[in-house]
Motif scaffolding. Structure first.
Motif, PDB file in Angstrom:
ATOM      1  N   ASP A 190      -9.808   9.764   5.427  1.00 23.51           N
ATOM      2  CA  ASP A 190      -8.780   8.777   6.027  1.00 23.51           C
ATOM      3  C   ASP A 190      -9.077   8.548   7.286  1.00 23.51           C
ATOM      4  O   ASP A 190      -8.505   7.318   7.839  1.00 23.51           O
ATOM      5  CB  ASP A 190      -7.552   9.036   5.632  1.00 23.51           C
ATOM      6  CG  ASP A 190      -7.027   8.727   4.221  1.00 23.51           C
ATOM      7  OD1 ASP A 190      -7.575   7.986   3.706  1.00 23.51           O
ATOM      8  OD2 ASP A 190      -5.964   9.243   3.792  1.00 23.51           O
ATOM      9  N   GLU A 233      -6.103  11.766  -2.955  1.00 24.64           N
ATOM     10  CA  GLU A 233      -5.320  10.911  -3.147  1.00 24.64           C
ATOM     11  C   GLU A 233      -5.584   9.834  -3.948  1.00 24.64           C
ATOM     12  O   GLU A 233      -6.764   9.375  -4.081  1.00 24.64           O
ATOM     13  CB  GLU A 233      -4.748  10.243  -1.737  1.00 24.64           C
ATOM     14  CG  GLU A 233      -3.434   9.468  -1.796  1.00 24.64           C
ATOM     15  CD  GLU A 233      -2.756   9.116  -0.623  1.00 24.64           C
ATOM     16  OE1 GLU A 233      -3.240   9.337   0.740  1.00 24.64           O
ATOM     17  OE2 GLU A 233      -1.481   8.991  -0.539  1.00 24.64           O
ATOM     18  N   PHE A 261       0.840  -1.123   0.085  1.00 25.62           N
ATOM     19  CA  PHE A 261      -0.194   0.114  -0.073  1.00 25.62           C
ATOM     20  C   PHE A 261       0.910   1.190  -0.144  1.00 25.62           C
ATOM     21  O   PHE A 261       1.857   1.349   0.950  1.00 25.62           O
ATOM     22  CB  PHE A 261      -0.743  -0.221   1.075  1.00 25.62           C
ATOM     23  CG  PHE A 261      -1.575   1.143   1.242  1.00 25.62           C
ATOM     24  CD1 PHE A 261      -2.979   1.207   0.565  1.00 25.62           C
ATOM     25  CD2 PHE A 261      -1.523   2.171   2.358  1.00 25.62           C
ATOM     26  CE1 PHE A 261      -3.628   2.320   0.465  1.00 25.62           C
ATOM     27  CE2 PHE A 261      -2.295   3.234   2.316  1.00 25.62           C
ATOM     28  CZ  PHE A 261      -3.663   3.413   1.401  1.00 25.62           C
ATOM     29  N   HIS A 292     -11.265   3.615   4.330  1.00 27.75           N
ATOM     30  CA  HIS A 292     -10.548   2.470   4.295  1.00 27.75           C
ATOM     31  C   HIS A 292     -11.284   1.714   5.658  1.00 27.75           C
ATOM     32  O   HIS A 292     -11.369   2.040   6.765  1.00 27.75           O
ATOM     33  CB  HIS A 292      -9.110   2.327   4.707  1.00 27.75           C
ATOM     34  CG  HIS A 292      -8.235   3.154   3.587  1.00 27.75           C
ATOM     35  ND1 HIS A 292      -8.203   2.643   2.392  1.00 27.75           N
ATOM     36  CD2 HIS A 292      -8.007   4.267   3.593  1.00 27.75           C
ATOM     37  CE1 HIS A 292      -7.414   3.536   1.465  1.00 27.75           C
ATOM     38  NE2 HIS A 292      -7.193   4.389   2.464  1.00 27.75           N
TER      39      HIS A 292
HETATM   40 FE1  FEO Z   1      -4.877   9.536   2.183  1.00 31.62          FE
HETATM   41 FE2  FEO Z   1      -6.492   6.641   1.739  1.00 31.62          FE
HETATM   42  O1  FEO Z   1      -5.479   7.988   1.169  1.00 31.62           O
END
Ligand code: FEO
Length: 395
Positions: free
Chosen positions: A166, A80, A22, A218
């Motif tokens: 995030d 991102e 990742f 996430h």
């Molecule tokens: Fe800062 Fe999951 O991207």
């Protein structure tokens, strides 16, 4: 995967279980999820896209969930690529859809999508901005540097849902059922660790909202016991230790520094230290070592000298800590060198960049191998490290 978060909010994100690293740096043995959602009201809003790696699967989820309806808005909370990677694709698919993003994100969009026509298709929002979907309103809260400058989070005041970007994210695909804190902590300190101040600012704003569900970009959707997650985020973002304990991190070339580190850990345990974790920086997951350094209240670094500097795995570790804003800890130093020990000075040069730390003086120097005559100095270091009233600890 499609599932209902509420009757009118659907999850349409994807798991990525075949990614090697990742962000090209973090091992994710249980994968990672790129979360995305659709809110169905009089208007339909998509909340973020996913990584380009999983674009086809996401579009399929989106179209299945939409079931023939057309989206009115794509809300972009974070640019991102793991979340924004499919903006151009979905804009092309739905030419009447408007993109809603922070003013900062609007400025940055052409950097990533230089060949996409945004004119007339983008709505920039500021702190406190809103978007009516008919039966509900989305409230936008700017969250700069959690984890990029353009980040915002969104609050659905009707269903009391916080879309947290995030924030409250975690490594691990949703298909993998595991305890939250371990991989959320590793994610937090390695992704957002530098930005404790901005996270504190966001937490204070979030405290004014009545939140029933947190939908991060996430990891799992959080629906119960939210105080637990908020409490951990508060501790982490204040850089306070979560657990009383010691991380002994060593970088050893031939095993002699490792032997000294393990012996030192035994001394700590013999003194009743509740939790002592030892890690081999040449072989462990660096992200986990960083996580543990932040988790525990004390740190001991033991390293071999190398090329008039310090053995590189230790340099790498301390550099990671420095850029993640490591602070508020007590630190002990053990160096090893066979002819002109240099590791201690090299470690100290980096440690001196840490704010608000206490270093136990003097550091312990061993030459080549731990010998009986070295034991008293290690015993003294163990005593001082565990003694909160130690007067040999300098700030
Ligand atoms: Fe800062 Fe999951 O991207």
């Amino acid at each position: 995967m499609i599932k209902n978060i509420t009757e009118t909010i659907k999850y349409i994100g994807v798991d990525d279980t075949d990614i090697d690293l990742f962000e090209s740096q973090y091992v994710v043995p249980n994968g990672v999820s790129y979360n995305s959602y659709v809110i169905f009201d009089e208007k339909v809003a998509i909340m973020d896209t996913v990584d380009p790696r999983k674009g086809a699967e996401w579009i399929e989820n989106l179209q299945t969930a939409l079931d023939g309806r057309k989206p009115d808005y794509l809300v972009v909370q974070h640019l991102e690529p793991d979340h924004a990677g499919n903006i151009a694709k979905v804009m092309a698919l739905y030419p009447d859809m408007q993109v809603v993003a922070s003013d900062k994100a609007v400025k940055m969009l052409p950097q990533f999508f230089y060949d996409t026509q945004f004119e007339g298709r983008v709505i920039g929002v500021k702190e406190g901005g809103t978007l009516s979907l008919g039966g509900r309103t989305l409230h936008f809260v700017m969250a700069p540097m959690v984890h990029w400058p353009e980040v915002m989070v969104s609050y659905d005041s009707k269903e009391k849902v916080l879309f947290s970007a995030d924030g409250f994210g975690k490594f691990g695909a949703l298909s993998h059922d595991e305890e939250w804190a371990c991989e959320a902590r590793r994610y937090y300190f390695n992704i957002c660790g530098k930005y404790g101040g901005p996270v504190q600012t966001l937490l204070k704003k979030a405290a004014t909202l009545d939140i029933a569900i947190i939908c991060p970009l996430h990891g799992p959707i959080l629906t119960e016991n939210l105080g637990y997650y908020l409490g951990l985020y508060d501790t982490w973002s204040k850089y306070e230790p979560e657990t009383e304990g010691v991380l002994v991190a060593y970088a050893s070339i031939h095993g002699n520094t490792a032997e000294a580190a393990r012996k030192f850990a035994d001394m700590l345990r013999a003194r009743g230290a509740e939790k002592v974790v030892v890690c081999d920086l040449a072989r462990c997951d660096m992200a986990e070592a960083v996580e543990d350094a932040f988790r525990y209240s004390k740190l001991v670094v033991a390293a071999a000298s190398y090329d008039s500097d310090v053995f590189p795995p230790m340099h790498d570790f301390l550099h990671h800590l420095a850029i993640k804003n490591y602070c508020k800890r007590r630190i002990g130093i053990i160096e090893n060198g066979s002819w002109a020990p240099s590791a201690g000075r090299a470690m100290r040069n980096i440690i001196d960049r840490f704010k608000d730390v206490q270093v136990v003086e003097p550091m312990v120097t061993i030459t080549s191998r731990l010998k009986p005559q070295d034991i008293p100095a290690l015993e003294q270091l163990a005593d001082d490290l565990l003694n909160d009233k130690c007067d040999r600890c300098v700030e």
